[in-house]
Write a protein that holds these residues in place. Sequence first.
Motif, PDB file in Angstrom:
ATOM      1  N   MET A   1     -16.744 -29.540  36.753  1.00 24.39           N
ATOM      2  CA  MET A   1     -17.915 -30.392  36.975  1.00 24.39           C
ATOM      3  C   MET A   1     -17.796 -31.679  36.173  1.00 24.39           C
ATOM      4  N   ALA A   2     -17.333 -31.576  34.923  1.00 26.46           N
ATOM      5  CA  ALA A   2     -17.160 -32.774  34.100  1.00 26.46           C
ATOM      6  C   ALA A   2     -16.101 -33.699  34.674  1.00 26.46           C
ATOM      7  N   ALA A   3     -15.017 -33.114  35.196  1.00 24.96           N
ATOM      8  CA  ALA A   3     -13.974 -33.937  35.819  1.00 24.96           C
ATOM      9  C   ALA A   3     -14.522 -34.689  37.021  1.00 24.96           C
ATOM     10  N   GLN A   4     -15.272 -33.977  37.864  1.00 29.20           N
ATOM     11  CA  GLN A   4     -15.857 -34.608  39.041  1.00 29.20           C
ATOM     12  C   GLN A   4     -16.835 -35.704  38.631  1.00 29.20           C
ATOM     13  N   ALA A   5     -17.650 -35.433  37.598  1.00 28.04           N
ATOM     14  CA  ALA A   5     -18.634 -36.415  37.152  1.00 28.04           C
ATOM     15  C   ALA A   5     -17.961 -37.672  36.598  1.00 28.04           C
ATOM     16  N   SER A   6     -16.816 -37.514  35.939  1.00 31.76           N
ATOM     17  CA  SER A   6     -16.107 -38.669  35.379  1.00 31.76           C
ATOM     18  C   SER A   6     -15.696 -39.642  36.475  1.00 31.76           C
ATOM     19  N   THR A 134     -23.039 -31.022  42.329  1.00 33.35           N
ATOM     20  CA  THR A 134     -24.089 -31.807  41.680  1.00 33.35           C
ATOM     21  C   THR A 134     -23.498 -32.813  40.702  1.00 33.35           C
ATOM     22  N   ALA A 135     -22.224 -32.635  40.361  1.00 39.58           N
ATOM     23  CA  ALA A 135     -21.575 -33.599  39.470  1.00 39.58           C
ATOM     24  C   ALA A 135     -21.494 -34.979  40.114  1.00 39.58           C
ATOM     25  N   ILE A 136     -21.492 -35.038  41.447  1.00 47.25           N
ATOM     26  CA  ILE A 136     -21.396 -36.340  42.113  1.00 47.25           C
ATOM     27  C   ILE A 136     -22.649 -37.169  41.871  1.00 47.25           C
ATOM     28  N   ALA A 171      -9.814 -35.230  30.748  1.00 49.33           N
ATOM     29  CA  ALA A 171      -8.445 -34.730  30.887  1.00 49.33           C
ATOM     30  C   ALA A 171      -8.077 -33.844  29.706  1.00 49.33           C
ATOM     31  N   ALA A 172      -8.477 -34.237  28.497  1.00 45.16           N
ATOM     32  CA  ALA A 172      -8.196 -33.415  27.319  1.00 45.16           C
ATOM     33  C   ALA A 172      -8.889 -32.057  27.425  1.00 45.16           C
ATOM     34  N   ALA A 173     -10.123 -32.063  27.909  1.00 47.87           N
ATOM     35  CA  ALA A 173     -10.850 -30.802  28.075  1.00 47.87           C
ATOM     36  C   ALA A 173     -10.198 -29.928  29.140  1.00 47.87           C
ATOM     37  N   ALA A 174      -9.759 -30.543  30.249  1.00 45.23           N
ATOM     38  CA  ALA A 174      -9.093 -29.778  31.301  1.00 45.23           C
ATOM     39  C   ALA A 174      -7.770 -29.197  30.799  1.00 45.23           C
ATOM     40  N   TRP A 175      -7.034 -29.986  30.026  1.00 43.10           N
ATOM     41  CA  TRP A 175      -5.767 -29.494  29.465  1.00 43.10           C
ATOM     42  C   TRP A 175      -6.012 -28.297  28.542  1.00 43.10           C
TER      43      TRP A 175
END
Length: 392
Positions: A1-6, A134-136, A171-175
């Motif tokens: 969700m955070a990636a999509q929101a970014s 909902t991130a969008i 990206a750091a969080a996803a990694w």
Amino acid sequence: MAAQASFSAAFAGIPVTGTVMRSEYHLSTSELGFVLGGVLLGVAMSEIVWGLLTDRYGDRRILLTGLLSTGSVLALMAAFVVPSGGAVPSAVLLAVCMLFVGLLGGSVNGSSGRAVMLWFHDRERGFAMSIRQTAIPAGGAVGAALLPWLATAVGFRAVFAVLTAFCFVTAAAAWRWLHEPEALVKPAAAGAASAAATESVSPLKRWDCWRLALASALLTMPQIAVLSFAGIFLHDAKDAGLVVGSVTILVVQIGGAAIRVWSGRYTDRNGNRRAYVRTIGAVTGVAMAGAAALSHGPVLLVAAALAIGGMLANAWHGVAYTEIASMAGAQRAGAALGMENTTAFAGAFVTPLIIPAVLSGTSWTVVWSLVAAASLLAVPLAPGGGKPGRVS
């Protein structure tokens, strides 16, 4: 969700800076439209390719690739594509950069959706996908609140730098946290979706998948029409103040996000995703037809009709995305979500181009009637019958 929101903060937030961008970059209105359309065009052009790459290399790799490359382009824009010392970048250079933001950022859409497909069981996916969706609007809301202020107070160097930080931090969080361990992937991909997962035919070759994707393009049109033009209509045609237009859009965004999450949970429990998409198309069409009929009526009534139509037009996203991915199977979900995103973003791209052309020769009543017709056309086009995730 955070990636999509970014990424959403970029593609939905930058257009809100349009007035400032037009002034700072010395753009005409048509040049501004050319520049801002670059992001949506880039997403529409790249989604299927990113979906196929996600299926081949995994959601983690593609998500990291997309976030890091998009952040890098935004960092270059912050450094070199901003007005400075009397020098103003050309509209062509700015448009090309925006196109690359869309081309690279589009990878986030399919890869994050495929992660949902792998990590959740079929009876949980609609709810999970709706939360991700909902991130969008959430990311767009952050961008809309923050970026115009930054552009006015500090300049576009700060706008692009903040968006860069969003991408790199995510990206750091996803990694750190997004992995595909076999012990978890296999059970999550098994069970209710096992039959779909073994489907040998690519979703790109299946008419039922294309039907849902094309229906989604039609259902995107009322959403974009309300978000982009409801405020202009209420101001120009109804002499409504800024408050009426702002409240209408606020209701659409907040109410639409709430309905979107609820719809995912509801269809998970009832196994009726296809029927739900068709129903939303029908009721959205009725609401927008009501707005057309009331276009010469009291301002509060037509504003209410537009708010209802806009909320309903937000409700189907998570359900349709989950269904097309389930139809294709978890291992082909990237390609299926690429199809879905391609058609949805294509619908979002053409709607702001069509409406001014229609309006110049007709009226707002005709505009809202055509938007209603798009929703209603989606009803027979969307596949019906069958269990969720199975070929009709």
